[in-house]
Design an enzyme around this catalytic site. Structure first.
Site, PDB file in Angstrom:
ATOM      1  N   GLY C  40      54.038 -36.982   0.424  1.00 24.88           N
ATOM      2  CA  GLY C  40      53.675 -35.722  -0.831  1.00 24.88           C
ATOM      3  C   GLY C  40      53.636 -35.946  -2.234  1.00 24.88           C
ATOM      4  N   CYS C 249      39.448 -11.328  17.860  1.00 27.77           N
ATOM      5  CA  CYS C 249      38.200 -11.276  17.373  1.00 27.77           C
ATOM      6  C   CYS C 249      36.967 -10.832  17.881  1.00 27.77           C
ATOM      7  CB  CYS C 249      37.941 -12.966  17.178  1.00 27.77           C
ATOM      8  SG  CYS C 249      36.473 -13.836  17.333  1.00 27.77           S
ATOM      9  N   CYS C 252      35.090 -13.504  20.261  1.00 32.21           N
ATOM     10  CA  CYS C 252      35.881 -14.471  21.725  1.00 32.21           C
ATOM     11  C   CYS C 252      37.378 -13.592  21.627  1.00 32.21           C
ATOM     12  CB  CYS C 252      36.560 -15.604  20.875  1.00 32.21           C
ATOM     13  SG  CYS C 252      37.389 -16.074  20.210  1.00 32.21           S
ATOM     14  N   CYS C 274      36.951 -14.781  14.401  1.00 33.50           N
ATOM     15  CA  CYS C 274      37.432 -15.996  14.164  1.00 33.50           C
ATOM     16  C   CYS C 274      36.844 -16.754  12.526  1.00 33.50           C
ATOM     17  CB  CYS C 274      37.550 -17.514  15.089  1.00 33.50           C
ATOM     18  SG  CYS C 274      38.391 -16.598  16.728  1.00 33.50           S
ATOM     19  N   CYS C 280      35.576 -20.635  17.778  1.00 38.79           N
ATOM     20  CA  CYS C 280      35.308 -19.230  18.809  1.00 38.79           C
ATOM     21  C   CYS C 280      34.291 -19.435  19.662  1.00 38.79           C
ATOM     22  CB  CYS C 280      34.560 -18.712  17.567  1.00 38.79           C
ATOM     23  SG  CYS C 280      34.516 -16.992  17.746  1.00 38.79           S
TER      24      CYS C 280
END
Lengths: 257, 368, 306
Positions: C40, C249, C252, C274, C280
């Site tokens: 970080g 979606c 899908c 998606c 997807c």
């Protein structure tokens, strides 16, 4: 008598050729309120900053009685240690509240910031504490979400005081806390400060050029002139029976009620 | 009609094709040659070399051709090429006192050793469009040549320096490493070497505006153009295996020494202080602006109050680079629809809550 | 003008493998090692000028260039999709200078460079996710000065970030931040996750893959080593939450993926698909069908994607 909270030893502060503070020595005990008086330019604010960990003195020591370590020179601490101390044990109230407040953040956010910086992570609790402190400094808790910019000067100063005291500091430094306010507003703020000091048993160092403020708030006085403390003692003694000619001049120049 | 939001390989190729076509323009006209750009658009080439920090007229001219005259884009192209070149070492400091001077003026002395040499300049020309230039067949007469052998001219800064009136130049230790912001990230506070390098690479327009702001009271430093000189100087290098300096080439540079008032303090007597500017080729405006900003950025070291934008290191140095700025501003063209989708969802929610609150308030009012 | 060096390496002979010279790659890898060692923490590095503009992924490209080898398989996504123009452009760049195999299959890639998304599919120990970062400093909007920000990180005085969240709740009743949502890494450093939607934040914690972040213009590198704790900032009584959709979606039928809104006509008709195009496609190949299957727009979209 308890151990001293603050011991100042041979403190000097020079800026180039100017000696802002010269050979300052004094001891302060818990629960005491010390007033520093003198004309502007006498070195009061510089001394206050040195005592508060905000200005490294040219020489000398500022020993603060830390909770675990005992008396420790503020400037011998590492920077993180000093900053931790400054945001937990020490408070600082500036003359202009705009210097200490975040003007773009709500009143609640301003007061709550000190708690969050010290680790508070419960929104409801932070908000309750902030609201409680607004009430204690006689601000309307209904305005907790308003920004300080919408507050009057006197209200901003109350907000700054709430922001300072919310973390329960042991020692508070105040630089002309009532300066720049209307006389009537000053009087109310002084009442408030006196009440809080008594109620919380605060230790405080207050810089002021106003002897009336000093008389009302301070147990003891230090009179500064050209960087030196020319006289110190109990407030009533210093003001009623000044010994140093400069103190005599200061006292006599104030209109008696 | 539904417009596809996602493009692909073919779309990119087609876009490149269109750009190449637009760059070529009307095929009935002859294509411009890189040598023509290098010879006849010299100031553009100088600017691209300076901000691209690579002295190569041919490559700079190529970049200008490829960018269709867009200077910032050309700087970008040159920089992207420069980054792939090995760095063999650092040259010795160039000696501008030994410059083969083409132009040299001082605003502080009426006359001085070597005299004022106006040289090629737009100064004192009337900015009237010259319609003769429409005719590409016309003859251009040879310029006047004095025929005298040119002597090296002492720098004005050195003349002033003799009396202690001007602070001494800050010489780095001989052989000490010099900051290279293209090899090391900038750290703050940045040393003067890093600052000068950033300013030399900095966008001329940005520095011009900042320098100008110091003249208009945003950080006044009371400048005088001590000297502006332009000409060619030798570049020398000490190859490790030789141990002594050899000349590796010659470059044209413009140098500006700006002289500024300084009131002195407890330690230092009143004297003049310097701001320094240097650019490749003929780029006087850039060198002068750079010198103004360099001086402004020295305010902290000189104990002056630093409150204006031109005196603020982080502000100036982080925003002077036009390749960085241009890229980041234009990245806003890239798709942001994932972030926008997230914000859309939030705004819808906030609007719902807002409407709900208003409705409740109205009901409450009606009930009262 | 010097002639470009010819090399016995895959990729454009005018440039070194993966564009950067080996010294520069080593410098960046040293920076990355430091970044991994201090999760970080933003490591300053001498970012090079790249042939792509700043803000368009120069940081991510430099990271990828310094870690990629001839055996790697590279996937590049922007907004979750492989076919967005900038992803195409970066993929083409790497193909030109490395000739490594490129792929759209999340599972097959060894290095995935991304802008603004984390793939829906779980990543593995054998993969590295490289983020393009525009503003690496999470404190930047509160404190524009770099020197100050570095002190705040050093002293870990991050309370000021919570003030922003407090203000959101006071004003809106909830935290109103949707992307580039700040996180604490390994309980020590506050980090900007780059402008991924906060929907993706939970994927960062304890991720099996190494996560590397490159900010070219700002000249910073940072990293999250595999299996590291990553916590999104919040309050105990206002815990971190991700976006949810009422819709699924259209292609899908996925209920748990990040959805893009696609405008279908001039009247503002729209559907959701998606954002992760590979995810997807795999669902459709496995027989999943969304509510819009068979619609004209779906034909256009799926043709583009595949």
């Amino acid at each position: 008598m308890s151990a001293p909270l603050l011991q100042v030893e041979a403190l000097n502060q020079r800026f180039g050729r100017i000696e802002a503070c010269r050979d300052i020595d004094f001891v302060m005990h818990p629960g005491e309120v010390i007033g520093i008086v003198g004309e502007s330019g006498s070195g009061k604010t510089t001394l206050l900053k040195c005592l508060a960990g905000r200005q490294v003195p040219t020489s000398g020591r500022v020993l603060y009685d830390m909770r675990v370590k005992g008396p420790t020179d503020l400037y011998a601490l590492s920077e993180p240690e000093r900053r931790l101390l400054m945001r937990t044990d020490l408070g600082y109230v500036t003359q202009n509240p705009r210097d200490a407040l975040r003007m773009g953040i709500s009143a609640g956010g301003n007061v709550g910031e000190r708690l969050m910086v010290n680790g508070a992570r419960h929104y409801g609790a932070i908000r309750d504490t902030a609201s409680d402190w607004l009430e204690r400094v006689e601000l309307d808790p209904g305005r907790i979400d308003d920004r300080p910019a919408t507050y009057s000067g006197g209200m901003q100063q109350r907000l700054q005081i709430a922001k300072t005291l919310v973390v329960n500091p042991r020692l508070v430094f105040m630089d002309e806390p009532t300066g720049g306010l209307d006389v009537s507003v000053q009087a109310r703020l002084l009442d408030l400060l006196r009440g809080l000091v008594r109620e919380l048993g605060l230790s405080a160092v207050i810089v002021t050029h106003d002897l009336a403020v000093a008389r009302l708030l301070a147990d003891r006085l230090m009179v500064m002139r050209r960087g030196e403390v020319v006289e110190q003692g109990l407030t009533d003694q210093v003001l009623d029976d000044p010994h140093h000619p400069y103190t005599q001049l200061l006292v006599s120049s104030v209109l008696q009620p | 009609m539904y417009v596809a939001v996602k493009g692909g390989e073919a779309a990119i190729s087609n876009a490149h094709g269109l750009m190449a076509d637009e760059r070529r323009g009307d095929r009935a006209l002859p294509e411009i040659g890189v040598d023509q750009i290098a010879e006849q658009l010299g100031h553009a080439v100088d600017r691209v070399m300076t901000e691209g920090s690579l002295y190569d007229r041919e490559l700079a001219a190529l970049a200008i051709k490829q960018a269709q005259g867009d200077t910032v884009e050309a700087v970008f192209l040159l920089r992207a090429y420069r980054t792939t070149l090995p760095r063999l070492g650092a040259s010795e400091p160039i000696d501008t006192a030994a410059m083969n001077v083409e132009r040299r003026i001082s605003a502080t002395y009426k006359d001085l050793p070597g005299g004022q040499v106006l040289g090629p300049t737009y100064d004192y020309t009337h900015r009237l469009l010259d319609f003769d230039l429409l005719d590409t067949e016309r003859e251009v007469p040879e310029p006047y040549e004095s025929g005298e052998e040119q002597q090296p001219m002492a720098r004005v800064a050195d003349i002033l320096g003799h009396e202690g009136l001007l602070e001494e130049a800050q010489h780095g230790e001989a052989g000490a490493p010099v900051a290279d912001i293209t090899r090391e990230p900038m750290r703050f506070p940045a040393g003067r070497d890093a600052r000068l390098q950033a300013l030399a690479r900095g966008d001329e327009g940005f520095l011009l505006a900042l320098g100008y702001s110091t003249q208009r009271g945003y950080g006044g430093t009371h400048p005088f153009a001590g000297e502006v000189r332009m000409g060619t100087v030798a570049v020398e290098m000490v190859p490790e295996e030789l141990g002594f300096a050899i000349e590796i080439g010659e470059i044209a540079v413009t140098e500006c020494d700006m002289v500024n008032q300084f009131g002195g303090d407890a330690e230092r007597p009143p004297q003049f202080t310097r701001g320094y500017g240097l650019s490749f080729g003929r780029a006087e405006r850039k060198a002068m602006a750079m010198a103004l900003v360099d001086r402004a950025l020295r305010s902290q070291e000189l104990g002056e109050e630093a409150v204006f934008p031109a005196q603020d290191q982080e502000f100036v140095l982080y925003h002077a680079d036009n390749v960085e700025a241009s890229g980041f501003v234009q990245h806003l063209k890239l798709p942001h629809y994932v972030d926008f989708q997230s914000e859309l969802e939030l705004v819808r929610r906030l609007r719902r809550e807002h409407a709900q609150a208003r409705e409740e308030a109205m009901h409450k009012e009606a009930a009262e | 003008m010097s002639a470009a060096p010819a090399r016995e390496r895959p990729g454009d002979p005018a440039y070194n493998f993966a564009y950067l010279d080996e010294q520069t790659k080593r410098m960046i890898r040293r920076g990355l090692l430091k970044a991994v060692a201090i999760p970080g923490y933003q490591v300053p590095f001498a970012s090079r000028e790249m042939p792509l503009p700043y803000g368009w992924g120069t940081g991510g490209i430099q990271v990828t260039a310094s870690i990629i080898g001839p055996e790697d398989r590279l996937k590049v996504i922007d907004q979750g999709a492989d076919d967005t123009t900038n992803a195409v452009s970066i993929r083409r760049f790497f193909h030109r200078v490395t000739e490594v195999e490129t792929t759209e299959e999340t599972a097959d890639a060894t290095v995935i460079q991304t802008r603004h998304r984390i793939p829906e599919r779980d990543l593995t120990e054998n993969q590295i996710l490289v983020y393009q970062v525009p503003i690496p400093e999470p404190l930047r909007q509160l404190e524009p000065r770099e020197a100050e920000c570095r002190k705040i990180h050093a002293w870990q005085e991050y309370g000021v970030m919570h003030v922003g969240l407090y203000e959101d709740i006071a004003r809106w009743g909830h935290i109103a931040r949707t992307y580039d949502y700040p996180v604490m890494v390994g309980g020590r450093y506050l980090m900007a996750p780059s402008p991924i939607p906060k929907f993706d934040n939970p994927k960062m914690t304890k991720m099996a893959a190494l996560q590397l972040f490159g900010a070219g213009r700002e000249k910073r590198l940072y990293a999250i080593p595999p299996h590291t704790d990553v916590k999104s900032l919040d309050f105990e009584d206002h815990p971190f939450e991700v976006q949810k959709w009422d819709e699924t979606c259209g292609l899908c039928g996925a209920e748990d993926s990040f959805l893009d809104e696609v405008i279908l006509d001039d009247a503002g008709g729209h559907m959701y698909v998606c954002s992760d195009s590979d995810f997807c496609r795999h669902r459709r190949d496995a027989g999943h069908r969304g509510a819009m299957a068979g619609h004209e727009a779906v034909r256009v979209l799926t043709e583009q994607v595949s």
